[in-house]
Design an enzyme around this catalytic site. Structure first.
Site, PDB file in Angstrom:
ATOM      1  N   PHE A 184      49.520  72.804  81.076  1.00 12.71           N
ATOM      2  CA  PHE A 184      50.241  72.252  79.748  1.00 12.71           C
ATOM      3  C   PHE A 184      50.600  72.937  78.717  1.00 12.71           C
ATOM      4  O   PHE A 184      50.482  73.449  77.696  1.00 12.71           O
ATOM      5  CB  PHE A 184      48.789  71.119  79.510  1.00 12.71           C
ATOM      6  CG  PHE A 184      49.935  70.036  78.216  1.00 12.71           C
ATOM      7  CD1 PHE A 184      50.577  68.824  79.092  1.00 12.71           C
ATOM      8  CD2 PHE A 184      50.442  70.051  76.728  1.00 12.71           C
ATOM      9  CE1 PHE A 184      51.622  67.595  78.122  1.00 12.71           C
ATOM     10  CE2 PHE A 184      51.040  69.379  76.471  1.00 12.71           C
ATOM     11  CZ  PHE A 184      51.596  68.439  76.467  1.00 12.71           C
ATOM     12  N   ASP A 237      51.064  81.555  76.851  1.00 13.64           N
ATOM     13  CA  ASP A 237      50.910  80.569  75.910  1.00 13.64           C
ATOM     14  C   ASP A 237      49.680  80.365  74.759  1.00 13.64           C
ATOM     15  O   ASP A 237      48.938  79.261  75.032  1.00 13.64           O
ATOM     16  CB  ASP A 237      51.394  78.756  76.862  1.00 13.64           C
ATOM     17  CG  ASP A 237      50.926  77.896  75.663  1.00 13.64           C
ATOM     18  OD1 ASP A 237      50.746  77.390  74.346  1.00 13.64           O
ATOM     19  OD2 ASP A 237      51.629  76.773  76.154  1.00 13.64           O
ATOM     20  N   LYS A 246      50.602  74.686  67.060  1.00 13.20           N
ATOM     21  CA  LYS A 246      49.917  73.613  65.959  1.00 13.20           C
ATOM     22  C   LYS A 246      49.561  73.882  64.792  1.00 13.20           C
ATOM     23  O   LYS A 246      50.219  74.156  63.874  1.00 13.20           O
ATOM     24  CB  LYS A 246      48.889  74.091  67.128  1.00 13.20           C
ATOM     25  CG  LYS A 246      49.007  73.395  68.637  1.00 13.20           C
ATOM     26  CD  LYS A 246      48.113  72.708  69.231  1.00 13.20           C
ATOM     27  CE  LYS A 246      48.155  71.446  70.635  1.00 13.20           C
ATOM     28  NZ  LYS A 246      49.037  69.864  70.178  1.00 13.20           N
TER      29      LYS A 246
END
Length: 439
Positions: free
Chosen positions: A159, A244, A273
């Site tokens: 993802f 990532d 985040k």
């Protein structure tokens, strides 16, 4: 601003109005797009690791806005820095820079251990950071023999975001298929299979994208040796290795990056985040001068990325993590939580590191037979947890995910461990009753 200037201005509570949770949800369904489904609760206030809903109920937040609220809610230092910066200079566009933007870039280069010549590009989110990384990969367009590179390799279960480029890297068909055709040239190989990766990476490969721990797939770490193998394969083929760390970075696993200690130096890392402690910000860190020169003036940009307030929020978050011993606490509380959860008969497996944990459930007392076949036990546990005052997440039908604020205390963690067996039992009872009623 003087008191005279403030006269006539209404407080926020008057601007939004007051209502019950049910009323807010009705207004939500009338005014917002349904891309998130129906919200579970209407939250109005937070403090530390706790939040309160519109009806006054308190919850222990064990999801942290999906690994975003690194220092919890309303952290006094972060909020004071944001307020101070916003009262001085809020937005300037990227025709200009600001001291907070430069200072944060320097800090990220230090924390990531990036070599000389490395650079930072600021965005507003993880998906935007990965879009920038996708463009970086496209700039690795020619191999040593002068041939074209056209392929990007990602992993099954990945993802990387929902914008079109990041979505092309994301593996889940349900996310991808409604929006095809997506940007081309992306292939997905089986997760953790080094031989499959070796077969896919060749002189036509621009880059390999991977997450050290796949969060949306259920908190699944790459197997030992995979990162090193990926680094060697990409190096030998002249492809980029782009990591990532949107969910795993900024202390989530007890280190600044999850790849720390792996022995590899990637070509780029993406962050977001937890970077802003709740304020929207993302970053692409390019490693080395060659990679940093791949995107030149005019080839990428953003209006809001790296603005003074966002970079001030991130600087404050990093400073608090550094000076308050947060990383050591993440490791200690994370290990305590992992050990205690693994000892429960209702838990089949615990994965992850630090305060990013995936918990595979069995059934009440370890008896999976008490859960109807095909039932989504994890989603039912999430609902029971909400009723009991805990916020958790279900990335799979038998898996719950914890990504709480990094300031979670051992005592707070213990309350969830103590509650989980009863939550699983109640969820199983509810599913069994539902199954009877639908026969």
């Amino acid at each position: 601003m003087t008191s005279e200037n403030l006269q006539g201005h209404r407080p926020l509570s008057e601007l939004v109005g007051a209502s019950s949770g049910a009323s807010w949800l009705a207004r939500y369904s009338d005014s917002l797009m349904g891309v998130f489904g129906t919200p579970q609760r209407v939250l109005v206030r937070g403090q530390g690791c706790y939040v309160w809903d519109a009806d006054g109920k308190q919850y222990l937040d064990l999801l942290g806005g999906i690994a975003v609220n690194a220092l919890g809610h309303a952290h006094p230092f972060v909020t004071s820095v944001i307020s101070s910066q916003l009262s001085t200079l809020g937005h300037v566009s990227n025709f200009f820079t600001s001291p907070t933007q430069v200072a944060l870039a320097e800090k990220l280069l230090q924390l990531t251990g990036a070599p000389a010549g490395s650079k930072v590009f600021f965005a507003n989110s993880g998906t935007e950071a990965n879009e920038a990384a996708f463009k970086l990969a496209r700039r690795n367009a020619t191999n040593a023999a002068g041939g074209k590179r056209t392929k990007v390799v990602a992993l099954e279960g990945a993802f990387h975001g929902r914008t079109m480029g990041a979505l092309a890297l994301t593996a889940k068909k349900a996310y991808r298929e409604p929006f095809e055709p997506l940007p081309g040239g992306v292939v997905h190989v089986p997760f953790g299979d080094i031989d499959a990766l070796a077969a896919a990476v060749d002189e036509t490969t621009q880059a390999v994208f991977l997450e050290p721990i796949q969060g949306e797939a259920g908190v699944v770490p790459l197997p030992p040796g995979y990162l090193a193998a990926a680094r060697k394969l990409t190096h030998d083929a002249g492809a980029l290795l782009i990591v990532d760390e949107v969910q795993t970075g900024m202390g989530r696993t007890g280190t600044w990056l999850a790849i720390e200690g792996s022995g590899i130096v990637p070509d780029a890392v993406t962050l977001a985040k937890g970077l802003g402690g709740g304020f929207p910000i993302g970053a692409l860190v390019t490693f080395g001068a060659e990679n940093s020169a791949r995107l030149s003036a005019g080839q990428h940009g953003t209006t809001f990325g790296g603005n003074p307030v966002a970079t001030a929020a991130a600087l404050a978050t990093v400073h608090a993590i550094e000076t308050q011993g947060v990383l050591a606490k993440v490791r200690a509380v994370g290990e305590r939580l992992r050990t205690a959860l693994a000892a429960l008969p209702e838990v089949a497996e615990v994965r992850g590191r630090g305060l990013l944990l995936g918990i595979d459930l069995t059934g009440p007392g370890g008896d999976a037979a008490q859960v109807p076949a095909g039932a989504n036990l994890a989603a039912a546990v999430v609902n029971q947890a909400l009723e009991a005052g805990f916020i958790i997440n279900a990335p799979g039908p038998r898996t719950i995910r914890l990504a709480p604020p990094l300031i979670l205390t051992a005592a707070q963690a213990d309350t969830f461990v103590a509650a989980l067996p009863a939550l699983v039992a109640a969820a199983a009872d509810h599913l069994a009753q539902t199954a009877k009623e639908t026969k």
